[in-house]
Write a protein that holds these residues in place. Structure first.
Motif, PDB file in Angstrom:
ATOM      1  N   ASN A 314       0.805  -1.222   0.000  1.00  0.00           N
ATOM      2  CA  ASN A 314       0.000   0.000   0.000  1.00  0.00           C
ATOM      3  C   ASN A 314       0.835   1.268   0.000  1.00  0.00           C
ATOM      4  O   ASN A 314       0.346   2.336  -0.387  1.00  0.00           O
ATOM      5  N   ASP A 315       2.098   1.177   0.449  1.00  0.00           N
ATOM      6  CA  ASP A 315       2.959   2.359   0.409  1.00  0.00           C
ATOM      7  C   ASP A 315       3.712   2.480  -0.912  1.00  0.00           C
ATOM      8  O   ASP A 315       4.465   3.436  -1.122  1.00  0.00           O
ATOM      9  N   SER A 488     -14.320   6.089  -2.749  1.00  0.00           N
ATOM     10  CA  SER A 488     -13.555   6.399  -1.540  1.00  0.00           C
ATOM     11  C   SER A 488     -14.429   6.956  -0.422  1.00  0.00           C
ATOM     12  O   SER A 488     -14.069   6.855   0.757  1.00  0.00           O
ATOM     13  N   THR A 583     -10.114   4.677  -8.080  1.00  0.00           N
ATOM     14  CA  THR A 583      -9.471   5.561  -7.111  1.00  0.00           C
ATOM     15  C   THR A 583     -10.439   6.700  -6.813  1.00  0.00           C
ATOM     16  O   THR A 583     -11.557   6.733  -7.330  1.00  0.00           O
ATOM     17  N   ASP A 584     -10.018   7.650  -6.010  1.00  0.00           N
ATOM     18  CA  ASP A 584     -10.919   8.758  -5.698  1.00  0.00           C
ATOM     19  C   ASP A 584     -11.050   9.731  -6.860  1.00  0.00           C
ATOM     20  O   ASP A 584     -11.925  10.601  -6.850  1.00  0.00           O
ATOM     21  N   SER A 636      -2.237  -2.356  -5.767  1.00  0.00           N
ATOM     22  CA  SER A 636      -2.179  -2.392  -4.308  1.00  0.00           C
ATOM     23  C   SER A 636      -3.591  -2.401  -3.739  1.00  0.00           C
ATOM     24  O   SER A 636      -4.550  -1.969  -4.390  1.00  0.00           O
ATOM     25  N   ASN A 638      -5.011  -0.581  -1.639  1.00  0.00           N
ATOM     26  CA  ASN A 638      -5.637   0.740  -1.532  1.00  0.00           C
ATOM     27  C   ASN A 638      -5.815   1.415  -2.890  1.00  0.00           C
ATOM     28  O   ASN A 638      -6.196   2.592  -2.963  1.00  0.00           O
ATOM     29  N   ASN A 639      -5.514   0.683  -3.967  1.00  0.00           N
ATOM     30  CA  ASN A 639      -5.718   1.161  -5.342  1.00  0.00           C
ATOM     31  C   ASN A 639      -4.900   2.407  -5.679  1.00  0.00           C
ATOM     32  O   ASN A 639      -5.288   3.184  -6.555  1.00  0.00           O
ATOM     33  N   LYS A 640      -3.755   2.574  -5.040  1.00  0.00           N
ATOM     34  CA  LYS A 640      -2.926   3.744  -5.335  1.00  0.00           C
ATOM     35  C   LYS A 640      -1.764   3.428  -6.271  1.00  0.00           C
ATOM     36  O   LYS A 640      -1.263   4.318  -6.957  1.00  0.00           O
ATOM     37  N   TYR A 641      -1.331   2.172  -6.299  1.00  0.00           N
ATOM     38  CA  TYR A 641      -0.176   1.792  -7.107  1.00  0.00           C
ATOM     39  C   TYR A 641      -0.505   0.537  -7.909  1.00  0.00           C
ATOM     40  O   TYR A 641      -1.328  -0.288  -7.502  1.00  0.00           O
ATOM     41  N   GLU A 654       2.317   4.911 -10.108  1.00  0.00           N
ATOM     42  CA  GLU A 654       1.247   5.455  -9.281  1.00  0.00           C
ATOM     43  C   GLU A 654       0.044   5.714 -10.175  1.00  0.00           C
ATOM     44  O   GLU A 654       0.185   6.207 -11.302  1.00  0.00           O
ATOM     45  N   GLY A 656      -2.291   7.811 -11.250  1.00  0.00           N
ATOM     46  CA  GLY A 656      -2.703   9.205 -11.323  1.00  0.00           C
ATOM     47  C   GLY A 656      -3.679   9.415 -12.457  1.00  0.00           C
ATOM     48  O   GLY A 656      -4.162   8.471 -13.083  1.00  0.00           O
TER      49      GLY A 656
END
Length: 761
Positions: A314-315, A488, A583-584, A636, A638-641, A654, A656
Motif C-alpha cells: 500500500n505504500d 472512496s 481511485t478517488d 495495491s 488501496n488502489n494507489k499503485y 502510481e 494518477g
C-alpha cells in the motif's frame, strides 16, 4: 602389527565395504533380458547389468531421454527409443557399447516394440494413421527398408520364433494412467498370421485390459489386472489355458521380459526375476554407478516466467512475487531482495501484503494442508500459522483496510471472513454456486463486496457485513455483473456488466448462418447506496451542488429500498473490458480482445492490442489510454499503485490521472533474480501437491471408494527412489491411476532435453 592399528584398519575396511554395499537411489524401468544380460532404463538412460544385479553399466549418456530398450535375439544389439534431435525415434547400438545408429526418421514418435529377427525391428507409430491410432512398422537395421503390417490398429506386439505370427493389442493405448480400466477402449490381445485375411482376438470374457503380449516358449504372456493388481499372465496361442504367473499384491507389474526359464519384471521402483517353474520372485539388487546429476541443486535462471501471483504494498515501496511456490519481496527502487522462506519442501501460494505493508500473508502447505501464514516482509522470522482447519484449496487472500479482517475463498465456493483478533471466521455466501472475480472491502472495513453466480449461472453482486451477518443483493440475475469497487467516500459501488449487445457478424448471418459473435459487451455502471445521490458524472447544473470531501472517518450506509433500480450507466463507451479499478479521481480498466476472456481475470496477449484505460471521475469524463500495450497488471489493496506488465518487463506506477509517458523510468529490476531448488525436496512437495489437487478437484468426493490418504502413503516411498523429473511423473501416474478413471494423464515439469531440436517440414 599393532593390535590397535589392526582394529582401526578392520573397522575402516568394514565401513568402506558397507558403503559400497548400500544401494543408492534408483528408479528402474523398462527391463529387457537376454540370457544373463539385463538392460533397463534409469535416470533417462539405458543401463546394463546381469541377473545377479550389482553395479550397472551406463550404455547411453545423451541428455535426451531413452526408453523401451529391446535386446536382439542374438544378444548383440539393443534397440531403443530416444529424443536426441527433437522427435522420438528408434536407435540401435551394440550391447557392449558404441555409437548409436538412428533407424527411423518419422515426424511422429516411434517406439520399438520387438525384434522380428536378428536384423529386423518392429516399432509403433501413428505417422501412417488417419486417426491417432498406432500402427506397427518393421524396419531392417541394415538397409532401413520398412514394411508396414496390414493392421489398422496394432501396438505393444511381439512375434513368434518364426516371425510369421504377430501378437498385438487393439485398441491401442489410450494414453491415460488409468488402472483397472473397463470400457470401450480397453486393450485386448490379438494375433495375426502372415498372409491371413483377418486378425483373431485372443482374450475373451473379461471387460478389463489385457496388454503387452510377449510370445515365449509356445505361450503368450501378457499383463492383466484380472486379480485386482496388474500381474503377468499367459495363455496358449489360441487364447486358452489362461494362467497367472506373478502374484504382486501392492504395486502393479508395469513391464516384463522373458528369456529361457526366467521372467524379469518391474513393480514399484524395483526389478524382480522369477523362475517360471518355481514361481518365486527375487528382487534384483542394482547399484547405479552415477553422480546423479539430476539430483544436484538446480538454479532457476528465469523466475519471472514462473510468477503466479503479484502483490503491491500500500505504500508503493515493495512488490511481493510468488514464483514456483516461493515468495520474494522486491524493493520498488533500491534495496535488497528478500526470500521469505528457504524450505524447498514447502509450497507458498498467493502471497499478499498486510494493510500496513509490513508483513506478508500467504498460503503454505507446511502442515500438509494449505493454511494461512503470516511472515515479516523483511524476512526476519519463520512466520506464524493463522489457521489450522484447511481441508481444500483456498484462494484470494483479501485483508480489510483497517487490517482487522481477512477474507478468502475456497474450492467449495465458500467465501470466508476471519476476525484476525479473535480468530473467528464467518461464511459470507449462501449457495455453492461459482464465486468469480475480485472482492472489495468498503472504506470503513465493515462491508465486503463480491460476486457469485445465481442458479441461472449469471453473476450477481452482493455485499456482506461480517459483524452483523447482514447480506445485501446489489444486482439482478438477468445479466453478468463483475468487479465491484467502492468509491472512496463509501457512497457508490462501481462494477462491470455485459449489458451491451453488439455482434461482429452482421445480420442476416450469411449462408452458413453462424452464431452472432458478441463483442464490446462490457459497460461500466455505478449504483448509489443511498437515495437521492447524484452521479459525479452528471454535468453541473442548479440541482447538483458541489460535493465537499468529508474530513472524518467514512461510515457506509446502505438504503436497500429500490437499490437495484438505482443502477446508473457510467458515460464510457462499451468495450471489451475487465479488471476494473477505482481511485478517488478515476476509473481504470483493462482493454482486451473480444471473447470470453472479459469474464475472467488474468492478462491479454499483444494480439488483443491491450491497454490500461483510464476515465476521470468528473462531469467531463474522457476515456484515455493510461498505459499502452499492457498485458496484465496488479494493484495495491488501496488502489494507489499498480505493477504493469509488458511482455517480460514489469513497471511500478502510481495511479494518477495523467497517462504514463515513459514506463522505462518505473521498471522493476528483476535482472539479478535467481534461486536454487533442492530437487528431492521439491519433488516430494510436487507429489503431495498432485495428490492434494486430485483430491480437491476430483468430481467424486468419495474418490471412487479409494482410501486416498492410504494411497499417498503407499506411493510416497517411491519418490525417494526417483532421480529425474520424468520418473516423478511416473510415480504420480501410478498414484492417480488408482482412481480408475479415464482422461487422466501426467506430463510436464523440468524434464531433461537435448540441445538439438530438428523439426520436419
Amino acid at each position: 602389527m599393532n593390535k590397535k592399528l589392526l582394529s582401526v584398519l578392520l573397522i575402516s575396511l568394514g565401513v568402506t565395504g558397507l558403503s559400497f554395499s548400500q544401494e543408492g537411489p534408483g528408479y528402474f524401468m523398462h527391463p529387457d533380458v537376454h540370457e544373463n544380460t539385463l538392460v533397463f532404463v534409469a535416470e533417462g538412460d539405458v543401463w546394463m547389468t546381469s541377473l545377479q544385479g550389482g553395479m550397472a553399466t551406463r550404455l547411453t549418456t545423451h541428455p535426451g531421454d531413452e526408453s523401451n530398450p529391446k535386446i536382439s535375439p542374438d544378444g548383440q544389439w539393443v534397440a531403443y527409443a530416444a529424443s536426441y534431435e527433437g522427435p522420438t525415434e528408434v536407435y540401435v547400438m551394440p550391447i557392449s557399447g558404441g555409437l548409436p545408429k538412428r533407424l527411423t526418421y518419422e515426424p511422429a514418435a516411434s517406439i520399438p516394440t520387438a525384434w522380428k529377427s536378428t536384423t529386423e525391428v518392429a516399432y509403433t507409430t501413428n505417422q501412417y494413421s488417419n486417426l491417432p491410432r498406432l500402427k506397427t512398422v518393421v524396419i531392417d537395421v541394415n538397409s532401413r527398408e520398412k514394411e508396414m503390417l496390414p493392421l489398422e490398429m496394432a501396438a505393444e506386439g511381439s512375434f513368434d520364433e518364426a516371425g510369421q505370427t504377430y501378437f498385438f493389442v487393439r485398441p491401442t493405448y489410450h494414453n491415460n494412467v488409468t488402472k483397472r480400466y473397463k470400457g470401450g477402449t480397453a486393450r485386448q490381445v490379438w494375433k495375426y498370421g502372415e498372409g491371413e485375411a483377418e486378425a483373431v482376438k485372443l482374450t475373451q470374457n473379461y471387460e478389463g485390459e489385457d496388454h503387452h503380449p510377449t510370445f515365449h516358449s509356445g505361450r503368450v504372456y501378457f499383463l492383466s489386472s484380472r486379480d485386482g493388481i496388474q500381474n503377468v499372465w499367459s495363455m496358449n496361442p489360441d487364447g486358452s489355458d489362461i494362467q497367472q504367473h506373478t502374484k504382486e499384491d501392492s504395486y502393479d507389474v508395469r513391464e516384463f521380459s522373458l528369456s529361457g526359464n526366467t521372467l524379469v519384471y518391474r513393480a514399484g521402483a524395483d526389478l524382480y526375476q522369477q523362475d517360471l517353474e518355481s514361481g518365486n520372485p527375487e528382487r534384483i539388487a542394482i547399484r547405479l554407478v552415477s553422480d546423479f546429476d539430476q539430483l544436484r541443486e538446480k538454479w532457476v535462471d528465469n523466475p519471472a516466467s514462473y510468477i503466479t501471483n503479484i502483490s503491491v504494498s500500500n505504500d508503493g515501496e515493495k512488490v511481493a512475487l510468488t514464483a514456483r511456490g516461493r515468495v520474494f519481496v522486491f524493493p520498488a527502487k533500491e534495496g535488497r531482495m528478500v526470500r521469505l522462506s528457504r524450505k524447498d519442501g514447502v509450497r507458498y501460494r498467493d502471497a499478499v501484503f498486510t494493510t500496513d505493508s509490513k508483513d506478508i500473508l500467504t498460503f503454505s502447505d507446511e502442515s500438509g494442508e494449505f493454511e494461512i501464514h503470516q511472515y515479516s516482509g523483511l524476512g526476519l522470522d519463520q512466520g506464524k500459522q493463522l489457521t489450522d482447519n484447511g481441508t481444500t484449496l483456498r484462494f484470494n487472500l483479501t485483508p480489510s483496510p483497517d487490517g482487522k479482517w481477512l477474507a478468502w475463498t475456497d474450492l467449495n465456493n465458500d467465501l470466508w471472513i476471519r476476525n484476525l483478533s479473535t480468530g473467528k471466521a464467518v461464511k459470507a455466501n449462501l449457495t455453492d454456486e461459482d464465486l468469480l472475480g475480485s472482492m472489495s472491502w468498503s472504506p470503513d472495513s465493515q462491508w465486503l463486496a463480491y460476486g457469485q453466480a445465481a442458479s441461472n449461472t449469471f453473476m450477481q453482486l452482493f455485499v456482506f457485513n461480517p459483524t452483523s451477518g447482514k447480506r445485501v443483493t446489489l444486482t439482478s440475475d438477468r445479466t453478468n455483473s463483475l468487479n465491484p469497487q467502492w468509491s472512496s467516500d463509501g457512497k457508490w459501488i462501481y462494477f462491470l456488466s455485459d449489458r451491451n449487445f453488439e455482434t461482429k457478424v452482421g445480420s442476416p448471418w450469411g449462408q452458413r448462418q453462424p452464431e452472432p459473435f458478441w463483442e464490446k459487451q462490457m459497460k461500466i455502471y455505478h449504483i448509489p447506496l443511498q437515495k437521492g445521490l447524484i452521479s459525479p458524472f452528471t454535468p453541473k447544473n442548479e440541482l447538483k451542488a458541489e460535493v465537499k470531501k468529508s474530513e472524518g472517518p467514512v461510515t457506509v450506509m446502505i438504503d436497500e429500498d429500490g437499490l437495484m433500480e438505482r443502477v446508473q450507466e457510467v458515460p464510457v463507451p462499451a468495450g471489451n473490458y475487465k479488471n476494473l479499478i477505482l481511485t478517488d479521481k478515476a476509473l481504470y480498466y483493462h482493454r482486451v480482445g473480444p471473447g470470453p476472456g472479459v469474464y475472467y481475470g488474468g492478462g491479454a496477449s499483444n494480439a488483443d492490442d491491450p491497454a490500461l484505460m483510464m476515465t476521470p471521475i468528473s462531469d467531463k469524463a474522457e476515456q484515455k489510454v493510461f498505459a499502452d500495450k499492457i498485458n496484465s497488471y496488479a494493484v495495491s489493496a488501496n488502489n494507489k499503485y499498480a505493477l504493469l506488465r509488458q511482455g517480460s518487463n514489469h513497471f511500478l506506477v502510481e495511479l494518477g490521472t495523467s497517462p504514463v509517458s515513459d514506463l522505462s523510468k518505473n521498471r522493476l529490476d528483476l535482472s539479478g533474480w535467481k534461486f536454487s531448488i533442492d530437487p528431492r525436496e521439491d519433488w516430494k512437495q510436487i507429489y503431495t501437491d498432485a495428490w492434494r489437487m486430485e483430491r480437491d478437484y476430483f468430481y467424486d468426493a468419495g474418490m471412487h471408494g479409494v482410501d486416498w490418504d492410504k494411497m499417498h502413503e503407499k506411493y510416497l516411498p517411491l519418490v525417494d527412489r526417483v532421480t529425474t523429473r520424468t520418473e516423478l511423473s511416473d510415480v504420480i501416474g501410478e498414484l492417480i491411476g488408482e482412481l480408475s478413471v479415464l482422461h487422466t494423464s501426467v506430463r510436464g515439469g523440468d524434464t531433461r532435453d537435448g540441445d538439438d531440436n530438428i523439426q520436419f517440414g
